[in-house]
Design a protein around this motif. Structure first.
Motif, short mmCIF file in Angstrom:
data_model
loop_
_atom_site.label_atom_id
_atom_site.label_comp_id
_atom_site.label_asym_id
_atom_site.label_seq_id
_atom_site.Cartn_x
_atom_site.Cartn_y
_atom_site.Cartn_z
N ARG A 1 46.00 36.89 43.77
CA ARG A 1 45.20 36.13 42.74
C ARG A 1 43.82 36.46 43.18
O ARG A 1 43.06 36.81 41.94
CB ARG A 1 45.59 34.64 42.87
N ALA A 2 43.15 36.31 44.21
CA ALA A 2 41.87 36.88 44.54
C ALA A 2 41.69 38.42 44.01
O ALA A 2 40.50 38.65 43.46
CB ALA A 2 41.57 36.71 46.01
N LEU A 3 42.41 39.30 44.32
CA LEU A 3 42.43 40.79 44.00
C LEU A 3 42.41 40.65 42.48
O LEU A 3 41.33 41.39 41.84
CB LEU A 3 43.42 41.45 44.50
N ARG A 4 43.25 40.08 42.06
CA ARG A 4 43.31 40.04 40.22
C ARG A 4 41.90 39.50 39.54
O ARG A 4 41.45 40.08 38.76
CB ARG A 4 44.25 39.22 39.69
N ASN A 5 41.38 38.37 40.45
CA ASN A 5 39.88 37.83 39.81
C ASN A 5 39.08 38.93 39.97
O ASN A 5 37.81 39.12 39.40
CB ASN A 5 39.56 36.67 40.78
N LEU A 6 39.26 39.88 41.10
CA LEU A 6 38.34 41.12 41.22
C LEU A 6 38.59 42.38 40.37
O LEU A 6 37.77 43.27 40.52
CB LEU A 6 38.02 41.20 42.66
#
Length: 75
Positions: A23-28
């Motif tokens: 999820r954090a990667l997608r947000n980035l």
């Protein structure tokens, strides 16, 4: 013949942590090129296997079954 590339290899046996990381990667804006290993042995198999996975970044959980993060790093 060159080895296949994966941007990131994540070795983690905790599904909640894995989902949070993805999820954090997608947000980035990073969603491609992530390979997931559920334990250290699976990560090691991916790295030394016939496919010869060569990620740019390897993230290892310390406490995993079969082979922990330190053991993978040593190998």
């Amino acid at each position: 013949m060159s080895s296949p590339r994966a941007g990131i290899l994540l070795a983690d046996d905790d599904r909640v942590d894995t989902k949070a990381f993805l999820r954090a990667l997608r947000n980035l804006g990073v969603s491609d090129g992530v390979t997931i290993a559920r334990d250290g042995m699976e990560a090691w198999d991916l790295l030394r296997g016939e496919a010869g996975l060569r990620p740019d970044l390897i993230l290892l959980d310390i406490n995993m079954p079969k082979m922990n993060g330190f053991d993978v790093l040593r190998e």
